[in-house]
Design a protein around this motif. Structure first.
Motif, mmCIF file in Angstrom:
data_model
loop_
_atom_site.group_PDB
_atom_site.id
_atom_site.type_symbol
_atom_site.label_atom_id
_atom_site.label_comp_id
_atom_site.label_asym_id
_atom_site.label_seq_id
_atom_site.Cartn_x
_atom_site.Cartn_y
_atom_site.Cartn_z
ATOM 1 N N GLU A 171 0.827 -1.213 0.000
ATOM 2 C CA GLU A 171 0.000 0.000 0.000
ATOM 3 C C GLU A 171 0.857 1.256 0.000
ATOM 4 N N GLU A 172 1.949 1.247 0.773
ATOM 5 C CA GLU A 172 2.840 2.406 0.830
ATOM 6 C C GLU A 172 3.385 2.746 -0.558
ATOM 7 N N VAL A 173 3.743 1.727 -1.329
ATOM 8 C CA VAL A 173 4.269 1.941 -2.677
ATOM 9 C C VAL A 173 3.185 2.500 -3.594
ATOM 10 N N LEU A 174 2.007 1.895 -3.573
ATOM 11 C CA LEU A 174 0.928 2.319 -4.467
ATOM 12 C C LEU A 174 0.499 3.759 -4.187
ATOM 13 N N LEU A 175 0.570 4.179 -2.933
ATOM 14 C CA LEU A 175 0.144 5.538 -2.585
ATOM 15 C C LEU A 175 1.114 6.610 -3.048
ATOM 16 N N THR A 176 2.302 6.230 -3.503
ATOM 17 C CA THR A 176 3.218 7.238 -4.039
ATOM 18 C C THR A 176 2.804 7.682 -5.440
ATOM 19 N N HIS A 177 1.885 6.936 -6.074
ATOM 20 C CA HIS A 177 1.391 7.327 -7.402
ATOM 21 C C HIS A 177 0.366 8.454 -7.259
ATOM 22 N N ALA A 178 0.531 9.498 -8.021
ATOM 23 C CA ALA A 178 -0.349 10.672 -7.917
ATOM 24 C C ALA A 178 -1.802 10.344 -8.225
ATOM 25 N N GLY A 179 -2.041 9.272 -8.959
ATOM 26 C CA GLY A 179 -3.407 8.914 -9.329
ATOM 27 C C GLY A 179 -4.105 7.995 -8.343
ATOM 28 N N VAL A 180 -3.496 7.761 -7.184
ATOM 29 C CA VAL A 180 -4.100 6.897 -6.170
ATOM 30 C C VAL A 180 -4.471 7.736 -4.955
ATOM 31 N N ARG A 181 -5.767 7.792 -4.650
ATOM 32 C CA ARG A 181 -6.232 8.551 -3.479
ATOM 33 C C ARG A 181 -6.285 7.659 -2.236
ATOM 34 N N GLU A 182 -6.778 6.447 -2.401
ATOM 35 C CA GLU A 182 -6.825 5.475 -1.311
ATOM 36 C C GLU A 182 -6.576 4.096 -1.890
ATOM 37 N N VAL A 183 -6.067 3.190 -1.042
ATOM 38 C CA VAL A 183 -5.846 1.825 -1.503
ATOM 39 C C VAL A 183 -5.900 0.888 -0.314
ATOM 40 N N SER A 184 -6.353 -0.323 -0.564
ATOM 41 C CA SER A 184 -6.319 -1.378 0.447
ATOM 42 C C SER A 184 -5.956 -2.682 -0.253
ATOM 43 N N VAL A 185 -4.971 -3.368 0.324
ATOM 44 C CA VAL A 185 -4.470 -4.611 -0.263
ATOM 45 C C VAL A 185 -4.929 -5.788 0.593
ATOM 46 N N ILE A 186 -5.460 -6.810 -0.058
ATOM 47 C CA ILE A 186 -5.942 -8.006 0.639
ATOM 48 C C ILE A 186 -5.417 -9.252 -0.065
ATOM 49 N N VAL A 238 -8.392 -0.037 -5.339
ATOM 50 C CA VAL A 238 -7.839 1.304 -5.536
ATOM 51 C C VAL A 238 -8.950 2.323 -5.774
ATOM 52 N N VAL A 239 -8.838 3.462 -5.072
ATOM 53 C CA VAL A 239 -9.689 4.620 -5.351
ATOM 54 C C VAL A 239 -8.803 5.637 -6.047
ATOM 55 N N GLY A 240 -9.119 5.956 -7.285
ATOM 56 C CA GLY A 240 -8.295 6.904 -8.035
ATOM 57 C C GLY A 240 -8.384 6.633 -9.525
ATOM 58 N N ASP A 241 -7.545 7.353 -10.288
ATOM 59 C CA ASP A 241 -7.626 7.235 -11.745
ATOM 60 C C ASP A 241 -6.336 6.716 -12.371
ATOM 61 N N ALA A 242 -5.480 6.109 -11.576
ATOM 62 C CA ALA A 242 -4.269 5.498 -12.135
ATOM 63 C C ALA A 242 -4.647 4.241 -12.917
ATOM 64 N N SER A 243 -3.801 3.853 -13.847
ATOM 65 C CA SER A 243 -4.057 2.628 -14.611
ATOM 66 C C SER A 243 -3.382 1.438 -13.937
ATOM 67 N N ALA A 244 -3.926 0.261 -14.180
ATOM 68 C CA ALA A 244 -3.341 -0.954 -13.612
ATOM 69 C C ALA A 244 -1.909 -1.145 -14.118
ATOM 70 N N ALA A 245 -1.666 -0.808 -15.393
ATOM 71 C CA ALA A 245 -0.329 -0.971 -15.963
ATOM 72 C C ALA A 245 0.682 -0.067 -15.256
ATOM 73 N N ALA A 246 0.269 1.170 -14.982
ATOM 74 C CA ALA A 246 1.167 2.111 -14.313
ATOM 75 C C ALA A 246 1.472 1.651 -12.891
ATOM 76 N N LEU A 247 0.472 1.129 -12.206
ATOM 77 C CA LEU A 247 0.675 0.673 -10.832
ATOM 78 C C LEU A 247 1.544 -0.582 -10.803
ATOM 79 N N ASP A 248 1.365 -1.449 -11.781
ATOM 80 C CA ASP A 248 2.176 -2.655 -11.854
ATOM 81 C C ASP A 248 3.640 -2.293 -12.090
ATOM 82 N N ALA A 249 3.867 -1.335 -12.985
ATOM 83 C CA ALA A 249 5.240 -0.903 -13.260
ATOM 84 C C ALA A 249 5.871 -0.287 -12.014
ATOM 85 N N LEU A 250 5.086 0.482 -11.268
ATOM 86 C CA LEU A 250 5.585 1.106 -10.033
ATOM 87 C C LEU A 250 6.003 0.039 -9.022
#
Length: 421
Positions: free
Chosen positions: A333-348, A363-375
């Motif tokens: 979650e800490e990593v995903l929240l560094t993306h500007a397009g992620v407002r909230e996230v919860s990992v299960i 994920v709450v936000g407008d980031a793409s899955a591809a961008a988050l995977d690359a991050l």
């Protein structure tokens, strides 16, 4: 924010005979009220106002171990339990708060925008003891614009808040006289590092963190204002991601499943003793399980580093085991929240026949899955990255703002059953 039936359960289980409730809530409770409840008083009613001119009740002497407060747990799983807090526990917790978190002088203010049944209520007592003032929002809840207006109106104001509330205040663009703010204390859940940095940029060196539970009333560890503001320290960011050091009045141990202390830097369940509950009200089985060996078993997983800072990982039940490897959701979650397009996230973790569990990110936000995977591939081990990204409008939360992972896992199971994975 609880349903009338949920409130009625607490009234019945506690044996409460009198209940004070806001107008509207009183009628909702009345529909479910237990027979043990003898009197319901609506705040602001004629009956309520008349109490101010009634004869005072005499002060009753109490022993240190006498019960002072039944602190009902959040109830994220199962029924809420009443943690029994004694007078000496509340006194010690109050002194620790004033000494180690937020020094109080006469006339200092405490803003109750968070529930008084939780951390905000715990902090009433040190403010009363030090001749502080209590400020209650007219809305009776949390509205960022109203909170900032109250900061501007009342000098030397402190406030206890969940991380979600701090985030909303940071995002509110209303003009704020930050010099009026004494301390913003967050607790109830960890603050992600990126969110803490944003709050520090907005409000300056006025932030402190506490880690505790109703069972150890907000008094296990604290991350001080000085630590949070010390940008020049070589381990500043690492400290910022921690829950701080144990209070001087408690012991903290990280233990394995046999309650044996683990090696420094190794993960385990966080145990504490000292300023803790006497047990759960009328629940001997839960008391015995939680207070084994005289230590309160928090159910949280953590690590104590070489400097004595406690790093929270997750609730033990939230740990994901995939292919035999342990994965802590917060790390992802800490990593995903560094993306500007992620407002909230919860990992299960999602049950999987091959791997046992696979990692899923809501994920709450407008980031793409591809961008988050690359991050994730840039920042953490490949096996820790989510195998699925689910984009939603909001995450399920309880009345304290905690994300309900139990509910999220149930929603994910329904989603998978419906063939939407």
């Amino acid at each position: 924010k609880l349903h009338g039936a949920e409130l009625a359960y607490i009234l019945e289980q506690s044996g409460a005979r009198v209940c004070f409730a806001s107008p509207g809530i009183d009628s909702e409770i009345a529909a479910h009220a237990p027979k043990s409840l003898e009197r319901m008083v609506a705040i602001g009613s004629a009956e309520y106002v008349a109490l101010f001119t009634a004869d005072p009740i005499a002060v009753a002497p109490r022993a240190p171990d006498d019960l002072a407060w039944l602190f009902y747990t959040s109830g994220t799983t199962g029924r809420p339990k009443g943690a029994m807090l004694s007078h000496q526990v509340l006194a010690a917790a109050s002194e620790a708060y004033a000494a180690e978190v937020d020094p109080i002088t006469p006339g200092d203010c405490l803003l109750h925008a968070a529930p008084m049944s939780h951390g905000s209520g715990i902090y009433i007592m040190p403010h009363v003891a030090r001749l502080g003032l209590q400020v209650v929002p007219e809305s009776g809840g949390f509205e960022p614009e109203e909170v900032i207006a109250l900061f501007n109106a009342w000098p030397r104001m402190s406030m206890f808040a969940a991380p979600t509330m701090i985030k909303r205040i940071v995002a509110c663009r209303a003009d704020c006289n930050i010099d009026s703010i004494r301390t913003l204390i967050w607790g109830g859940a960890p603050m992600y590092v990126e969110d803490a940095l944003a709050a520090l940029d907005r409000f300056g060196p006025r932030l402190a963190q506490i880690y505790g539970q109703g069972e150890a009333p907000m008094t296990i560890t604290t991350l001080s204002k000085e630590d949070i503001a010390d940008r020049d320290h070589p381990r500043w960011r690492e400290r910022l991601g921690s829950a701080g050091k144990p209070y001087s009045i408690v012991e903290v141990m990280v233990a394995d499943t046999d309650d044996r202390q683990v090696a420094q830097g190794e993960p385990g369940e966080i145990l504490t003793r000292g300023v803790i509950m006497s047990g759960y009200w009328q629940n001997e089985e839960a008391t015995a399980a939680s207070l084994r060996g005289g230590w309160l078993h928090t159910g949280d997983v953590g690590i104590l580093d070489e400097e004595g800072y406690l790093h929270l990982k997750d609730r033990s039940k939230d740990l994901i085991i995939s292919g035999g490897s342990n994965i802590y959701p917060r790390e992802v979650e800490e990593v995903l929240l560094t993306h500007a397009g992620v407002r909230e996230v919860s990992v299960i973790g999602r049950p999987d026949r091959e791997w046992g569990e696979v990692v899923v990110a809501y994920v709450v936000g407008d980031a793409s899955a591809a961008a988050l995977d690359a991050l994730c591939l840039e920042r953490i081990a490949r096996f820790k990255r989510p195998k699925d990204y689910v984009f939603v409008d909001a995450l399920p939360k309880n009345n304290y703002g905690k994300i309900l992972k139990t509910e999220l896992r149930a929603l994910d199971a329904d989603r998978k059953q419906g063939g939407l994975e």
